[in-house]
Motif scaffolding. Structure first.
Motif, PDB file in Angstrom:
ATOM      1  N   SER A 166      20.089  88.027  68.619  1.00  0.00           N
ATOM      2  CA  SER A 166      19.908  87.638  70.014  1.00  0.00           C
ATOM      3  C   SER A 166      18.755  88.414  70.652  1.00  0.00           C
ATOM      4  O   SER A 166      17.957  87.852  71.413  1.00  0.00           O
ATOM      5  N   CYS A 212      14.350  80.351  66.831  1.00  0.00           N
ATOM      6  CA  CYS A 212      15.317  81.426  67.052  1.00  0.00           C
ATOM      7  C   CYS A 212      15.789  81.932  65.690  1.00  0.00           C
ATOM      8  O   CYS A 212      16.136  81.129  64.811  1.00  0.00           O
ATOM      9  N   ALA A 224      18.506  83.061  64.828  1.00  0.00           N
ATOM     10  CA  ALA A 224      19.897  82.695  64.560  1.00  0.00           C
ATOM     11  C   ALA A 224      20.038  81.231  64.151  1.00  0.00           C
ATOM     12  O   ALA A 224      21.128  80.800  63.781  1.00  0.00           O
ATOM     13  N   GLU A 225      18.952  80.474  64.211  1.00  0.00           N
ATOM     14  CA  GLU A 225      18.974  79.060  63.832  1.00  0.00           C
ATOM     15  C   GLU A 225      18.459  78.922  62.396  1.00  0.00           C
ATOM     16  O   GLU A 225      17.368  79.381  62.075  1.00  0.00           O
ATOM     17  N   SER A 253      13.219  75.807  67.829  1.00  0.00           N
ATOM     18  CA  SER A 253      14.625  75.782  68.272  1.00  0.00           C
ATOM     19  C   SER A 253      14.705  76.228  69.727  1.00  0.00           C
ATOM     20  O   SER A 253      15.686  76.832  70.147  1.00  0.00           O
ATOM     21  N   ASP A 281      17.370  78.169  74.542  1.00  0.00           N
ATOM     22  CA  ASP A 281      17.812  77.815  73.186  1.00  0.00           C
ATOM     23  C   ASP A 281      18.227  76.349  73.110  1.00  0.00           C
ATOM     24  O   ASP A 281      18.986  75.868  73.966  1.00  0.00           O
ATOM     25  N   PRO A 305      19.209  73.130  69.919  1.00  0.00           N
ATOM     26  CA  PRO A 305      19.399  72.910  68.482  1.00  0.00           C
ATOM     27  C   PRO A 305      18.048  72.720  67.788  1.00  0.00           C
ATOM     28  O   PRO A 305      17.067  72.297  68.412  1.00  0.00           O
ATOM     29  N   ALA A 357      21.788  75.132  73.144  1.00  0.00           N
ATOM     30  CA  ALA A 357      22.438  75.690  71.954  1.00  0.00           C
ATOM     31  C   ALA A 357      23.037  77.039  72.326  1.00  0.00           C
ATOM     32  O   ALA A 357      22.314  78.008  72.548  1.00  0.00           O
ATOM     33  N   ARG A 402      24.454  79.765  70.902  1.00  0.00           N
ATOM     34  CA  ARG A 402      24.614  80.313  69.555  1.00  0.00           C
ATOM     35  C   ARG A 402      24.614  81.836  69.502  1.00  0.00           C
ATOM     36  O   ARG A 402      24.534  82.426  68.419  1.00  0.00           O
ATOM     37  N   HIS A 403      24.706  82.477  70.648  1.00  0.00           N
ATOM     38  CA  HIS A 403      24.669  83.938  70.660  1.00  0.00           C
ATOM     39  C   HIS A 403      26.022  84.504  71.093  1.00  0.00           C
ATOM     40  O   HIS A 403      26.873  83.770  71.624  1.00  0.00           O
ATOM     41  N   ASN A 460      29.485  83.435  73.801  1.00  0.00           N
ATOM     42  CA  ASN A 460      29.244  82.072  74.296  1.00  0.00           C
ATOM     43  C   ASN A 460      28.002  82.042  75.196  1.00  0.00           C
ATOM     44  O   ASN A 460      28.032  81.531  76.316  1.00  0.00           O
ATOM     45  N   PHE A 520      23.435  81.975  75.627  1.00  0.00           N
ATOM     46  CA  PHE A 520      22.141  81.486  75.155  1.00  0.00           C
ATOM     47  C   PHE A 520      21.068  82.311  75.848  1.00  0.00           C
ATOM     48  O   PHE A 520      21.329  83.010  76.839  1.00  0.00           O
TER      49      PHE A 520
END
Length: 237
Positions: A68, A121, A123-124, A138, A178, A180, A197, A199-200, A203, A205
């Motif tokens: 993140s 990102c 994390a993607e 992303s 962020d 997808p 998205a 994704r961090h 909950n 972004f």
């Protein structure tokens, strides 16, 4: 006259540590190593497995926090490119130019390398981040429309390039966040969560603001007014 040898003499016993016929010395009894039994080995393996199971969640959380942080670093670099673009053109790049068909990252090609890794990102997964011309992305541009009633020509949305002078509160207006992999915009009519998205950790972004700074936002607690380019009703700090 030679003396006769006594026949009752017995040879001296061999040394306790000496092997037969000059073989290597055998170690004393106290040097023997006790081997683990199968049960003891299984107990040790089970203890290690339990400790690893306790540590893995913490290590995974630390890894996600690191990703993140790296993500916000990417957004700051993109923000630097956007600020340079805005300084030269007096506009922020839009999500998509209908005339030329250029996406936001294609509009920044003179300010950031075309295939720069900062567009994705960390994390993607790379396999999910392909945009047009095989550029890994992303992150998407804010395309929320807060006009009432809905107006497709609403000037305060970032779908098309927007003049910097129209942004009332640059430090409190999100221009990018962020998305997808492969999605170049987020938001719709009065709904900033579309295509976001989350994704961090927690909950959350990450979002890039019009003044170039980036920060982590929580999906449930984010103020929708932060995504209104006109800044109508955005609370003062």
């Amino acid at each position: 006259m030679r003396k006769k040898l006594r026949s009752d003499l017995k040879p001296a016993p061999p040394c306790r540590t000496q092997g037969a016929r000059g073989a290597a010395d055998t170690p004393p009894a106290y040097r023997h190593i006790r081997r683990f039994t199968l049960i003891e080995l299984l107990v040790v393996i089970a203890v290690i497995a339990v400790l690893a199971g306790m540590m893995l969640p913490a290590l995974n959380k630390a890894r996600m926090r690191t990703l993140s942080i790296n993500c916000t670093g990417n957004l700051k670099q993109i923000g630097t490119g956007m600020q340079s673009y805005a300084a030269d053109c007096d506009y922020f790049p839009g999500a998509y130019l209908s005339g030329s068909g250029a996406h936001w990252y294609e509009q920044l090609k003179n300010y950031l390398p075309d295939h720069t890794p900062v567009y994705r990102c960390p994390a993607e997964p790379e396999s999910k981040a392909y945009g047009t011309r095989d550029v890994l992305i992303s992150y998407g541009v804010n395309s929320c429309n807060f006009s009432e009633p809905y107006d497709s020509g609403y000037p305060y949305r970032f779908w098309n390039p927007i003049k910097t002078s129209r942004i009332r509160h640059a430090s409190r207006t999100v221009i990018m966040a962020d998305t997808p992999g492969g999605i170049y915009y987020f938001g719709s009519t009065r709904d900033f969560r579309r295509n976001l998205a989350v994704r961090h950790p927690g909950n959350s972004f990450n979002g890039l603001f019009c003044d170039g700074h980036a920060e982590t936002l929580h999906s449930e607690g984010a103020d929708s007014r932060l995504f209104d380019a006109a800044g109508i009703g955005v609370p003062e700090l």
